[in-house]
Design a protein around this motif. Structure first.
Motif, short mmCIF file in Angstrom:
data_model
loop_
_atom_site.label_atom_id
_atom_site.label_comp_id
_atom_site.label_asym_id
_atom_site.label_seq_id
_atom_site.Cartn_x
_atom_site.Cartn_y
_atom_site.Cartn_z
N ARG A 35 80.14 2.44 4.85
CA ARG A 35 81.46 2.62 5.59
C ARG A 35 80.75 3.28 6.75
NH1 ARG A 35 86.31 3.60 2.35
NH2 ARG A 35 85.75 3.03 -0.01
N ALA A 36 80.46 2.85 7.93
CA ALA A 36 80.18 3.36 9.11
C ALA A 36 79.22 4.77 8.97
CB ALA A 36 81.54 4.05 10.02
N LEU A 37 78.00 4.04 8.41
CA LEU A 37 77.23 5.22 8.02
C LEU A 37 76.10 5.41 9.48
CD1 LEU A 37 75.10 5.35 5.02
CD2 LEU A 37 73.86 4.79 6.95
N ASP A 38 75.92 6.48 9.55
CA ASP A 38 74.77 7.08 10.71
C ASP A 38 74.00 7.77 9.90
OD1 ASP A 38 76.81 6.37 12.61
OD2 ASP A 38 77.74 8.24 12.60
N LEU A 39 72.49 7.60 10.43
CA LEU A 39 71.19 7.84 9.70
C LEU A 39 70.09 8.02 10.81
CD1 LEU A 39 69.60 8.02 6.70
CD2 LEU A 39 69.44 5.61 7.24
N VAL A 78 58.77 11.19 3.56
CA VAL A 78 59.23 10.66 2.46
C VAL A 78 60.84 10.91 2.15
CG1 VAL A 78 58.88 10.76 -0.03
CG2 VAL A 78 56.86 10.89 1.45
N VAL A 79 61.70 10.01 2.07
CA VAL A 79 63.10 10.29 1.87
C VAL A 79 63.45 9.85 0.48
CG1 VAL A 79 65.38 9.81 2.88
CG2 VAL A 79 63.53 10.06 4.23
N VAL A 80 64.27 10.52 -0.41
CA VAL A 80 64.70 10.01 -1.67
C VAL A 80 66.35 9.97 -1.22
CG1 VAL A 80 65.53 10.67 -4.00
CG2 VAL A 80 63.11 10.83 -2.96
N LEU A 81 67.14 8.58 -1.79
CA LEU A 81 68.17 8.22 -1.44
C LEU A 81 68.84 8.49 -3.10
CD1 LEU A 81 66.74 6.76 0.54
CD2 LEU A 81 68.92 5.48 0.72
N LEU A 82 69.87 9.34 -3.35
CA LEU A 82 70.28 9.67 -4.62
C LEU A 82 71.84 9.28 -4.69
CD1 LEU A 82 69.09 13.11 -5.85
CD2 LEU A 82 68.79 10.90 -6.99
N GLY A 83 72.49 8.61 -5.67
CA GLY A 83 73.84 8.84 -5.98
C GLY A 83 74.17 7.75 -6.83
N PRO A 84 75.42 7.62 -7.30
CA PRO A 84 75.90 6.59 -8.65
C PRO A 84 75.76 5.33 -7.98
CG PRO A 84 77.77 7.58 -7.45
CD PRO A 84 76.58 8.32 -6.72
N SER A 85 75.88 4.45 -9.01
CA SER A 85 75.93 2.98 -8.81
C SER A 85 77.16 2.63 -7.73
CB SER A 85 76.14 2.21 -10.12
OG SER A 85 74.93 2.33 -10.78
N LEU A 102 68.83 12.24 0.65
CA LEU A 102 70.27 11.83 1.15
C LEU A 102 70.88 11.47 -0.40
CD1 LEU A 102 69.08 9.33 3.86
CD2 LEU A 102 69.22 11.85 4.15
N PHE A 103 72.20 12.00 -0.20
CA PHE A 103 73.36 12.12 -1.26
C PHE A 103 74.06 11.00 -1.04
CE2 PHE A 103 71.23 16.03 -2.30
CZ PHE A 103 70.88 16.04 -3.41
N ARG A 108 75.79 14.22 1.96
CA ARG A 108 75.19 15.41 1.90
C ARG A 108 73.55 15.06 2.22
NH1 ARG A 108 73.23 19.42 -1.82
NH2 ARG A 108 73.63 17.79 -3.74
N VAL A 109 72.90 16.07 2.99
CA VAL A 109 71.35 15.76 3.16
C VAL A 109 70.91 17.25 2.65
CG1 VAL A 109 69.64 15.40 4.95
CG2 VAL A 109 72.03 14.22 5.26
#
Lengths: 787, 235
Positions: free
Chosen positions: B26-30, B37-44, B211-212, B220-221
């Motif tokens: 949804r309209a993501l900015d990044l 080294v970036v880790v992306l965390l979050g539910p399925s 990045l959550f 959240r970052v």
């Protein structure tokens, strides 16, 4: 690209059984075409070479007696290249230790040289020496049937006098590739011989010094056969000439042409169908195999491979399989083609064979197979490479299954859960199911198209030998005899019934279509030579008018009630107009039939016969033979039982062997299709089936789910397969029908059963292979990885 | 501040699945920087894999913009994305996605053959500690070894970014740690930007930034003050 090629090689090794099955389908299609075209071209070239090297004549005529001086006039007819006058006479033979009466056609040879036309091919021995009236050359088939070698003796009743003859040579002639004795339908090499002897000797026996009774001509390249025949007839008329005829009415040539024509029609009908079926099947199969590679295609794209590179990789995979198939098919087709050429060559006793290499056929068959395979693969590839790699690497989204019946109708109560899964899986992939059914239907269809020939031939035998011509023997006379000759024959030992048979050569015409045929006169209530109508019922000959072969009526474009023009070619030549009053179902030749008395009135002659049909007491057969042998008026006896046996022998070569080869190739194709269907559906559903195993289903239950679907699709494919088979059989039967022979389309129930049984057997074998694979399913690997 | 590698503006991705529409991003900015080294965390279903696939040129965005350096990826057609993947991106997937009919060496060679300045396949396999197993087929390797072959395959082309989707998802902790070790080693030696998707929260400690994800957006970052080494991880 080296690593991709390693992958290609390893994939081929891994899928060897399937790759081989697909290659065999291609091989089946390719070999039928290579075999059919190769053997046909070789035999046609052999015949052309044989005719040319041995100066086979173009026009033939018989006369009662014409002076040799006439030959100069014949040679002057515009268009005539060469003329040969000779003596040709039928006579009974007396062969040691052979009770049946045999007939010889005696043909004169110029002293001390080969004839200018219809030259002999001497297999063994030599030509008769000048002045030796007892030396003869005989046909190879006859010599073999009686184990005659140069030096062997037999006797002949020439012009009423028995003469001892000694065989000095064994020969073949382009004029008698197919030699049929009087009254016979099939060649019988034991009982019919061509005997060549010195002209001087034959002339003195028949009082034909300085005269000839047969003349043969060869024509210049641009000559008009019709005009030459008209002029020749005019010259020969006053010498008792029968109408001259060209090669197409010459018995041997016509039968040989018909044999080649059957081969030609078979090769124009079945092989293209086989090849198209094979092409369709590999198209469908390879499309499914490539579709299974979806995730690997996605991965290759994710790693940075371009679409073209990915496509080329799979096309190479297919090219290898098709090449294997084309190589196997070409080798098998060439081998089978040589086999068929040899077999036909032996049957016709060609002195040599010319083998024609048909590279264009290999190229065309290979191109069609490759084209079909690539189109199939590209169709699947196009769908996959257009997907984003992220999507391609996922298994395809599950199809949207629908309830087929209202929700409150619980299908579970009727069908078991595996059956429900099977029904949903088929209805959820309707196109895939349809292609599978189409493939198996075609397999059943081509099997029927190869199998039906044997049944059709049996039906032909049944009608011809048991419904229509029911006599045991036909006694032919040297010349036509008065009706009382029938009584003479009827009084011979062992005769139970005798019927007169009169035959007159005519030219029948409707508009500008004409044919040279025989009109036979038979008694109205004939019981031996019966007339069978197109409903297979015996019919009584109408008092007036003409009953015609239904095939002839079809050629002439006429119908019952119409009038046709008839040129009488015997006795007083004139043209009459007769009504067609009945259609006759017959399978050999084209002919007309008339009431015996009506034919005599038409010929303006006292009732006469050319032959007598008899029924025989089998116990008295030898006495009957002995009696016949002492009758100088008899030219030969044709035996139905022998004719049928010879017909079966000929069928074995001309039809059955070819049909069996096609059955074998159809079986290979059918097997390849069913096996691939089973293997691919296993691969397509491996994850699903492994999941079921993880859920606690036993191997047997999982196998049942998969096989239930295969069984249902196989069974669903049978009825359309029968319809396709019938259609193909009809096409083949229609194409093979000709003036010399045709068949009634009969597809026995057993043919359908056998074809389906072969496809089902292939399915059962595939099921066994699949069972082994299911037992080897690695549950964890299948669930974890997506290969 | 290091150079910008990725920048996304209002990146949106909608999937149509049957009759339903799923809004995956949804309209993501990044912004992602070189060498991070970036880790992306979050539910399925929170959009991590969708983002990674679009960043890797494996999928198209529905709307918004995504730049790799100065190049707008969201403008590229299939051919352009293929060239981008070939030159700049290395992938590591959860299920390794090795070609089963090729050996470890050959799986790596599959990529080196189409790259401009690749390492030798054995060099790449040495970097992940697999020298003794180079001629084994995937079926003869353990899960961790297979994943390290996949890493070797990803780094052999010397990519600018290494995109890893659940690289330890199918592995036990000991093997997982070896795999993370390999990824960090590449980052240290070659300066490759590394993005790791994981469900495993303990892996976040090795990242520069975490990045959550929730509902197709970055909720959240978190910036780690100090990165832990792989050896220090426990799960």
């Amino acid at each position: 690209m080296r690593t991709l090629d390693i992958k290609l090689f390893r994939d081929l090794v891994r899928l060897w059984a399937q790759a081989l099955a697909i290659a065999l389908v291609i091989a089946g299609g390719v070999s039928t075409v290579v075999l059919a075209v190769g053997s046909l071209r070789s035999l046609e070239e052999t015949r052309i070479a044989y005719y040319e090297r041995h100066q086979f004549a173009d026009v033939f005529a018989l006369v009662r007696r014409a002076p040799k001086t006439l030959l100069t006039q014949i040679a002057e007819i515009p268009g005539v290249a060469a003329v040969q006058g000779r003596i040709a006479k039928l006579a009974l033979l007396d062969i040691p230790q052979f009770s049946e009466p045999a007939t010889g056609l005696f043909i004169s040879l110029p002293e001390d040289r080969q004839p200018a036309l219809n030259r002999l091919y001497i297999r063994l021995g030599r030509m008769p020496e000048p002045g030796r009236g007892d030396e003869v050359v005989v046909t190879e088939g006859f010599a073999k049937a009686h184990a005659f070698r140069p030096g062997s003796h037999f006797a002949a009743i020439l012009n009423g006098r028995k003469r001892d003859l000694v065989v000095v040579g064994i020969a073949l002639s382009p004029e008698f590739i197919y030699a049929i004795g009087p009254g016979d339908r099939m060649p019988d090499e034991r009982r019919f011989a061509i005997v060549w002897m010195s002209e001087k000797a034959l002339a003195s026996v028949y009082n034909l010094d300085g005269a000839f009774s047969s003349v043969i001509l060869s024509l210049m390249r641009d000559a008009s056969e019709g005009e030459v025949i008209t002029r020749l007839d005019a010259l020969l008329d006053r010498y008792g000439g029968q109408a001259a005829y060209g090669r197409e009415d010459q018995t041997s040539h016509a039968f040989l042409e018909h044999g080649l024509d059957m081969l030609r029609n078979m090769s124009r009908t079945l092989p293209p169908i086989f090849l198209l079926v094979a092409a369709f099947l590999i198209n469908v199969t390879l499309s499914r195999i490539v579709a299974l590679e979806r995730e690997q295609i996605g991965l290759l794209k994710a790693l940075g491979y371009r679409n073209a590179a990915v496509a080329w990789h799979y096309i190479k995979f297919i090219v290898v399989i098709v090449t294997i198939g084309v190589v196997i098919g070409s080798a098998a087709g060439t081998w089978l083609g040589t086999f068929v050429t040899e077999m036909y060559g032996d049957f016709y006793r060609f002195p040599f064979r010319v083998f024609v290499q048909s590279s264009d056929v290999y190229v065309a068959a290979a191109a069609l197979s490759l084209g079909a395979a690539i189109v199939g693969a590209v169709r699947a590839l196009r769908d996959i490479v257009t997907l984003p790699p992220a999507v391609a690497m996922q298994p395809p989204a599950p199809p949207r299954f629908r309830r087929l019946l209202p929700a409150n109708f619980a299908i579970r109560n009727v069908l078991s859960q595996p059956a429900v899964m099977m029904v949903r899986n088929i209805s959820g992939h309707p196109i895939r199911a349809m292609f599978t059914i189409a493939g198996m239907s075609l397999a059943t269809g081509i099997l029927i198209a190869s199998l039906f020939l044997n049944g059709t031939m049996e039906a032909l035998i049944d009608v011809t030998y048991f419904l229509s011509d029911r006599q045991d023997a036909t006694v032919s006379f040297v010349e036509r005899r008065p009706l009382k000759a029938v009584n003479q024959i009827a009084r011979l030992p062992g005769i139970l019934a005798a019927e007169p048979f009169r035959e007159v050569p005519v030219r029948i015409r409707n508009g500008n279509i004409d044919r040279r045929i025989m009109i036979s006169g038979r008694p109205r209530d004939a019981d031996l030579n019966r007339i069978i109508d197109t409903d297979l019922h015996p019919v009584v000959l109408p008092e007036a008018g003409l009953a015609l072969s239904s095939w002839l009526v079809h050629i002439l474009g006429t119908q019952v009630g119409d009038f046709v023009e008839i040129d009488l070619l015997e006795g007083r030549r004139r043209t009459v107009s007769l009504p067609v009053t009945a259609l006759v179902e017959d399978y050999f030749g084209i002919q007309g039939m008339m009431h015996f008395d009506a034919l005599a009135r038409l010929m303006r002659e006292a009732p006469a016969v050319n032959s007598v049909s008899v029924s025989l007491d089998a116990n008295e057969r030898d006495r009957f033979y002995d009696a016949i042998k002492s009758m100088p008026t008899v030219s030969g006896v044709a035996l139905q039982r022998v004719s049928l046996a010879n017909f079966r022998d000929a069928l074995a070569v001309l039809v059955t062997t070819m049909a069996n080869i096609y059955i074998g190739l159809a079986a290979v194709i059918a097997f390849g299709v069913v096996y691939n269907s089973a293997r691919i559906s296993l691969s397509e559903r491996a994850r699903e089936l492994a999941s079921l195993r993880v859920l606690g289903f036993t191997r047997g239950e999982v196998l049942r789910i998969l096989l239930l679907e295969l069984a249902v699709l196989t069974l669903l494919a049978q009825p359309p397969g029968w319809a396709i088979g019938y259609g193909l059989a009809w096409t083949l039967q229609t194409k093979m029908a000709g003036e010399l022979m045709r068949t009634r389309l009969v597809v026995e129930h057993s043919t359908y059963v056998l074809a389906s049984a072969m496809v089902i057997a292939a399915a059962l074998f595939s099921a066994l292979v699949v069972r082994r694979r299911i037992n080897q399913l690695d549950l964890v690997t299948v669930l974890k990885t997506r290969d | 501040m290091a150079d910008l590698v990725f920048s996304a503006r209002a990146l949106t991705k909608t999937y149509t699945s049957g009759e339903t529409q799923v809004l995956a991003l949804r309209a993501l900015d990044l912004e992602i920087f070189a060498g991070e080294v970036v880790v992306l965390l979050g539910p399925s279903g929170s959009g991590k894999s969708t983002l990674l696939n679009i960043m890797g040129g494996l999928d198209h965005a529905t709307s918004g913009q995504l730049f790799f350096r100065d190049q707008e990826l969201t403008n590229l057609d299939d051919r352009g994305l293929t060239a981008y993947r070939r030159q700049h991106v290395g992938f590591v997937f959860q299920f390794y996605n090795l070609i089963p009919s090729l050996t470890a060496y050959e799986n790596v060679a599959l990529v080196t053959e189409i790259s401009d300045h690749p390492m030798r396949p054995d060099e790449a396999l040495a970097l992940v500690g697999l020298e003794p197993r180079v001629h084994h087929f995937p079926a003869q390797l353990s899960g961790g070894e297979q994943q390290r072959v996949a890493i070797a395959r990803a780094i052999a082309k010397r990519p600018d970014v290494l995109l890893c989707d659940e690289p330890t998802g199918a592995l036990d902790s000991k093997t997982g740690i070896r795999v993370i070790e390999a990824l960090l080693g590449i980052n240290a030696q070659l300066g490759t930007t590394v993005l790791i998707i994981t469900h495993n929260a303990s892996i976040q400690d090795v990242a520069d930034r975490v990045l959550f994800f929730a509902d197709g957006q970055i909720s959240r970052v978190h910036k780690n003050k100090a990165r832990r080494t792989a050896a220090e991880l426990v799960w």
